[in-house]
Each structure stands twice: as C-alpha cells, then as structure tokens.
Scaffold this motif. Structure first.
Motif, PDB file in Angstrom:
ATOM      1  N   ARG A  74       0.854  -1.193   0.000  1.00 13.50           N
ATOM      2  CA  ARG A  74       0.000   0.000   0.000  1.00 13.50           C
ATOM      3  C   ARG A  74       0.884   1.235   0.000  1.00 13.50           C
ATOM      4  NH1 ARG A  74      -4.340  -1.063   4.578  1.00 13.50           N
ATOM      5  NH2 ARG A  74      -5.223   0.766   3.574  1.00 13.50           N
ATOM      6  N   ILE A  75       0.368   2.303  -0.569  1.00 17.17           N
ATOM      7  CA  ILE A  75       1.139   3.548  -0.571  1.00 17.17           C
ATOM      8  C   ILE A  75       1.399   3.990   0.861  1.00 17.17           C
ATOM      9  CG2 ILE A  75       1.032   6.012  -1.135  1.00 17.17           C
ATOM     10  CD1 ILE A  75       0.059   5.303  -3.876  1.00 17.17           C
ATOM     11  N   SER A  76       0.461   3.733   1.765  1.00 11.10           N
ATOM     12  CA  SER A  76       0.688   4.094   3.168  1.00 11.10           C
ATOM     13  C   SER A  76       1.890   3.336   3.740  1.00 11.10           C
ATOM     14  CB  SER A  76      -0.568   3.820   4.000  1.00 11.10           C
ATOM     15  OG  SER A  76      -0.913   2.447   3.956  1.00 11.10           O
ATOM     16  N   THR A  77       2.113   2.106   3.269  1.00  8.80           N
ATOM     17  CA  THR A  77       3.285   1.346   3.697  1.00  8.80           C
ATOM     18  C   THR A  77       4.559   2.008   3.182  1.00  8.80           C
ATOM     19  OG1 THR A  77       1.994  -0.703   3.679  1.00  8.80           O
ATOM     20  CG2 THR A  77       4.391  -0.937   3.654  1.00  8.80           C
ATOM     21  N   LEU A  78       4.524   2.488   1.941  1.00 10.12           N
ATOM     22  CA  LEU A  78       5.685   3.187   1.376  1.00 10.12           C
ATOM     23  C   LEU A  78       5.995   4.458   2.169  1.00 10.12           C
ATOM     24  CD1 LEU A  78       5.032   2.885  -2.460  1.00 10.12           C
ATOM     25  CD2 LEU A  78       6.596   1.530  -1.062  1.00 10.12           C
ATOM     26  N   ILE A  79       4.942   5.176   2.541  1.00 17.55           N
ATOM     27  CA  ILE A  79       5.133   6.394   3.333  1.00 17.55           C
ATOM     28  C   ILE A  79       5.805   6.036   4.660  1.00 17.55           C
ATOM     29  CG2 ILE A  79       3.945   8.252   4.569  1.00 17.55           C
ATOM     30  CD1 ILE A  79       1.818   8.124   2.251  1.00 17.55           C
ATOM     31  N   ASP A  80       5.323   4.957   5.288  1.00 14.33           N
ATOM     32  CA  ASP A  80       5.933   4.499   6.545  1.00 14.33           C
ATOM     33  C   ASP A  80       7.384   4.080   6.331  1.00 14.33           C
ATOM     34  OD1 ASP A  80       3.530   4.945   7.842  1.00 14.33           O
ATOM     35  OD2 ASP A  80       2.941   2.818   7.848  1.00 14.33           O
ATOM     36  N   LEU A  81       7.645   3.337   5.254  1.00 15.34           N
ATOM     37  CA  LEU A  81       9.009   2.891   4.970  1.00 15.34           C
ATOM     38  C   LEU A  81       9.953   4.064   4.704  1.00 15.34           C
ATOM     39  CD1 LEU A  81       8.322  -0.251   2.736  1.00 15.34           C
ATOM     40  CD2 LEU A  81       9.314  -0.238   5.032  1.00 15.34           C
ATOM     41  N   SER A  82       9.399   5.138   4.143  1.00 16.08           N
ATOM     42  CA  SER A  82      10.231   6.331   3.890  1.00 16.08           C
ATOM     43  C   SER A  82      10.315   7.217   5.131  1.00 16.08           C
ATOM     44  CB  SER A  82       9.681   7.124   2.704  1.00 16.08           C
ATOM     45  OG  SER A  82       8.542   7.881   3.074  1.00 16.08           O
ATOM     46  N   GLN A  83       9.691   6.767   6.210  1.00 13.85           N
ATOM     47  CA  GLN A  83       9.653   7.502   7.474  1.00 13.85           C
ATOM     48  C   GLN A  83       9.050   8.895   7.280  1.00 13.85           C
ATOM     49  OE1 GLN A  83      13.771   7.146   8.707  1.00 13.85           O
ATOM     50  NE2 GLN A  83      13.378   5.131   9.608  1.00 13.85           N
ATOM     51  N   GLY A  84       8.031   8.957   6.422  1.00  7.25           N
ATOM     52  CA  GLY A  84       7.324  10.204   6.177  1.00  7.25           C
ATOM     53  C   GLY A  84       8.052  11.175   5.264  1.00  7.25           C
ATOM     54  N   TYR A  85       9.175  10.747   4.713  1.00  3.21           N
ATOM     55  CA  TYR A  85       9.977  11.620   3.856  1.00  3.21           C
ATOM     56  C   TYR A  85       9.266  11.887   2.520  1.00  3.21           C
ATOM     57  CZ  TYR A  85      14.412  13.467   2.027  1.00  3.21           C
ATOM     58  OH  TYR A  85      15.404  14.261   1.517  1.00  3.21           O
ATOM     59  N   HIS A  86       8.505  10.901   2.049  1.00  7.26           N
ATOM     60  CA  HIS A  86       7.745  11.034   0.812  1.00  7.26           C
ATOM     61  C   HIS A  86       6.261  10.879   1.113  1.00  7.26           C
ATOM     62  CE1 HIS A  86      11.427  10.930  -1.492  1.00  7.26           C
ATOM     63  NE2 HIS A  86      11.778   9.802  -0.882  1.00  7.26           N
ATOM     64  N   MET A  87       5.458  11.614   0.397  1.00 10.16           N
ATOM     65  CA  MET A  87       4.003  11.589   0.572  1.00 10.16           C
ATOM     66  C   MET A  87       3.351  10.808  -0.564  1.00 10.16           C
ATOM     67  SD  MET A  87       3.433  13.281   3.319  1.00 10.16           S
ATOM     68  CE  MET A  87       4.947  12.766   4.068  1.00 10.16           C
ATOM     69  N   ALA A  88       2.072  10.493  -0.404  1.00  8.70           N
ATOM     70  CA  ALA A  88       1.331   9.709  -1.398  1.00  8.70           C
ATOM     71  C   ALA A  88       1.422  10.332  -2.784  1.00  8.70           C
ATOM     72  CB  ALA A  88      -0.126   9.563  -0.964  1.00  8.70           C
ATOM     73  N   GLU A  89       1.271  11.649  -2.858  1.00 11.91           N
ATOM     74  CA  GLU A  89       1.296  12.300  -4.173  1.00 11.91           C
ATOM     75  C   GLU A  89       2.660  12.179  -4.851  1.00 11.91           C
ATOM     76  OE1 GLU A  89       1.519  15.528  -0.928  1.00 11.91           O
ATOM     77  OE2 GLU A  89       0.229  13.801  -1.357  1.00 11.91           O
ATOM     78  N   HIS A  90       3.731  12.079  -4.053  1.00 17.73           N
ATOM     79  CA  HIS A  90       5.071  11.871  -4.629  1.00 17.73           C
ATOM     80  C   HIS A  90       5.141  10.513  -5.321  1.00 17.73           C
ATOM     81  CE1 HIS A  90       6.605  14.596  -1.159  1.00 17.73           C
ATOM     82  NE2 HIS A  90       6.238  15.327  -2.197  1.00 17.73           N
ATOM     83  N   PHE A  91       4.589   9.475  -4.656  1.00 18.72           N
ATOM     84  CA  PHE A  91       4.620   8.131  -5.232  1.00 18.72           C
ATOM     85  C   PHE A  91       3.739   8.047  -6.478  1.00 18.72           C
ATOM     86  CE2 PHE A  91       5.902   7.207  -0.818  1.00 18.72           C
ATOM     87  CZ  PHE A  91       7.109   6.582  -1.081  1.00 18.72           C
ATOM     88  N   VAL A  92       2.588   8.691  -6.445  1.00 18.94           N
ATOM     89  CA  VAL A  92       1.696   8.686  -7.605  1.00 18.94           C
ATOM     90  C   VAL A  92       2.367   9.380  -8.789  1.00 18.94           C
ATOM     91  CG1 VAL A  92      -0.506   9.561  -8.512  1.00 18.94           C
ATOM     92  CG2 VAL A  92      -0.413   8.511  -6.234  1.00 18.94           C
ATOM     93  N   TYR A  93       2.984  10.527  -8.535  1.00 19.74           N
ATOM     94  CA  TYR A  93       3.674  11.253  -9.593  1.00 19.74           C
ATOM     95  C   TYR A  93       4.839  10.417 -10.144  1.00 19.74           C
ATOM     96  CZ  TYR A  93       6.523  14.565 -12.120  1.00 19.74           C
ATOM     97  OH  TYR A  93       7.263  15.169 -13.103  1.00 19.74           O
ATOM     98  N   MET A  94       5.634   9.831  -9.251  1.00 21.47           N
ATOM     99  CA  MET A  94       6.786   9.045  -9.696  1.00 21.47           C
ATOM    100  C   MET A  94       6.343   7.804 -10.457  1.00 21.47           C
ATOM    101  SD  MET A  94       9.997   8.604 -10.123  1.00 21.47           S
ATOM    102  CE  MET A  94      10.799   9.839  -9.106  1.00 21.47           C
ATOM    103  N   GLU A  95       5.261   7.173 -10.041  1.00 25.20           N
ATOM    104  CA  GLU A  95       4.766   6.000 -10.768  1.00 25.20           C
ATOM    105  C   GLU A  95       4.415   6.384 -12.210  1.00 25.20           C
ATOM    106  OE1 GLU A  95       1.530   2.370 -10.325  1.00 25.20           O
ATOM    107  OE2 GLU A  95       1.149   4.255  -9.267  1.00 25.20           O
ATOM    108  N   ASN A  96       3.727   7.496 -12.384  1.00 25.94           N
ATOM    109  CA  ASN A  96       3.379   7.957 -13.733  1.00 25.94           C
ATOM    110  C   ASN A  96       4.633   8.293 -14.537  1.00 25.94           C
ATOM    111  OD1 ASN A  96       0.603   7.669 -13.494  1.00 25.94           O
ATOM    112  ND2 ASN A  96       0.386   9.663 -12.523  1.00 25.94           N
TER     113      ASN A  96
END
Length: 187
Positions: A74-96
């Motif tokens: 889940r994107i929330s898991t990625l946010i946790d793994l990044s220790q809050g350094y990256h937000m959901a919109e960062h992952f969505v933008y990077m995926e695109n």
C-alpha cells in the motif's frame, strides 16, 4: 547522457533493501530483479539526486509488486518505509513518470526467469537432489547479479546460463561427470 550523484554503492544498498522487503512481505525474490530493471532504466534517462533516487527506488518496488504479486504494497506502507519523507502524491507522480519513461515496458526479461526455463535442459538422469541444488545455487547467483552494477548491461539469458553453468561446476558432491556439465549447454 543524464548523470547523478548516485553511485554503484547506493544502487547495491537499495537492491539489498529490496531483498529485505521482499523477504519480510514474503514476495518472490524475482520481484527485486524486476524493480531493479525499472530503477536502472529510469535513472539512465533522468538526473536524480539522493531524494529522487530513493523515491524512484521505492516506486519501482511498489510497481513491480503491483504487477507481479497477488498481495500488494500500500502507498501508506511506502510512506511508513520512507519515514514520512515522501508523501502519497510523490509516489503517484513518480509511478506515472516511471511508466512514461519505461514506455510501459514493465515485463522485463529477468535472469531468474531464464534460469527457471533453462533448468529444463539439465539432463534428466541427474538425480533430483542434484537438480534441486543446481537450481537453488543458480537462482542465488542470479540474485547476486541483480545487486552488482557490472551486470546491468549484460543479457539476462547470459547471466542465467552462467549461473547454471557455475552451479553445475559446484556440484562435486553429487558425482556429476565434469564432461556432462559442459555438454548440458553445448549447442
């Protein structure tokens, strides 16, 4: 040609981290090879700093898991793994951005997949235990190649053949005739 401050050591550390995540979440270790393919191809076309490299790496793993695993990250898991350094919109933008950069070529050949297929040409009269040992060693060697930058531009099929040939060479305990080891790959 794009360049960045990222070096081989950072790439290796990310690869090792991918394997830890794959093991923790019980994902196939082949997903790491796919994610590294995405990451290498993305970084080859973009100038990235450490922050963007980390985001691209996490997104590459997220995308590989999304496409190759039944269970998802889940994107929330990625946010946790990044220790809050990256937000959901960062992952969505990077995926695109990653999908566009990859031109949607998201099913790269992997050394692991070639190993799986090439194991079928190992002579059937080699005992089952030896075949299992050869397969496990070859898969391990392909996993090592994924982390080593030297292998990035090598053909996955060649890495697989070399891994199986090396695994065959290491099978002294099973009494496999050395000539048969070479004959397995003779064309």
């Amino acid at each position: 040609e794009p360049s960045s401050e990222i070096n081989e050591l950072w790439r290796e550390k990310i690869c090792e981290w991918f394997y830890h995540i794959a093991d923790h979440y019980d994902f196939s270790r082949e997903v790491v090879s796919v994610a590294m393919s995405y990451l290498d191809r993305y970084v080859a076309k973009h100038i990235v700093d450490m922050r963007i490299f980390q985001l691209a790496a996490m997104t590459a793993l997220y995308l590989a898991v999304k496409l190759y695993e039944q269970r998802k990250l889940r994107i929330s898991t990625l946010i946790d793994l990044s220790q809050g350094y990256h937000m959901a919109e960062h992952f969505v933008y990077m995926e695109n951005s990653m999908l566009q950069t990859l031109s949607w070529y998201v099913h790269p050949p992997t050394p692991y997949a070639f190993c799986r297929d090439l194991m079928n040409i190992i002579p059937e009269d080699i005992c089952l235990l030896a075949r299992k040992d050869i397969n496990q060693m070859a898969q391990f060697l392909t996993e090592l190649s994924v982390c080593d930058y030297w292998f990035v531009k090598k053909r996955p099929s060649c890495i697989a053949v070399a891994s199986i040939a090396t695994a065959l060479e290491l099978q002294e305990s099973h009494g496999i005739d050395p000539n048969r080891k070479v004959d397995s790959f003779a064309v």
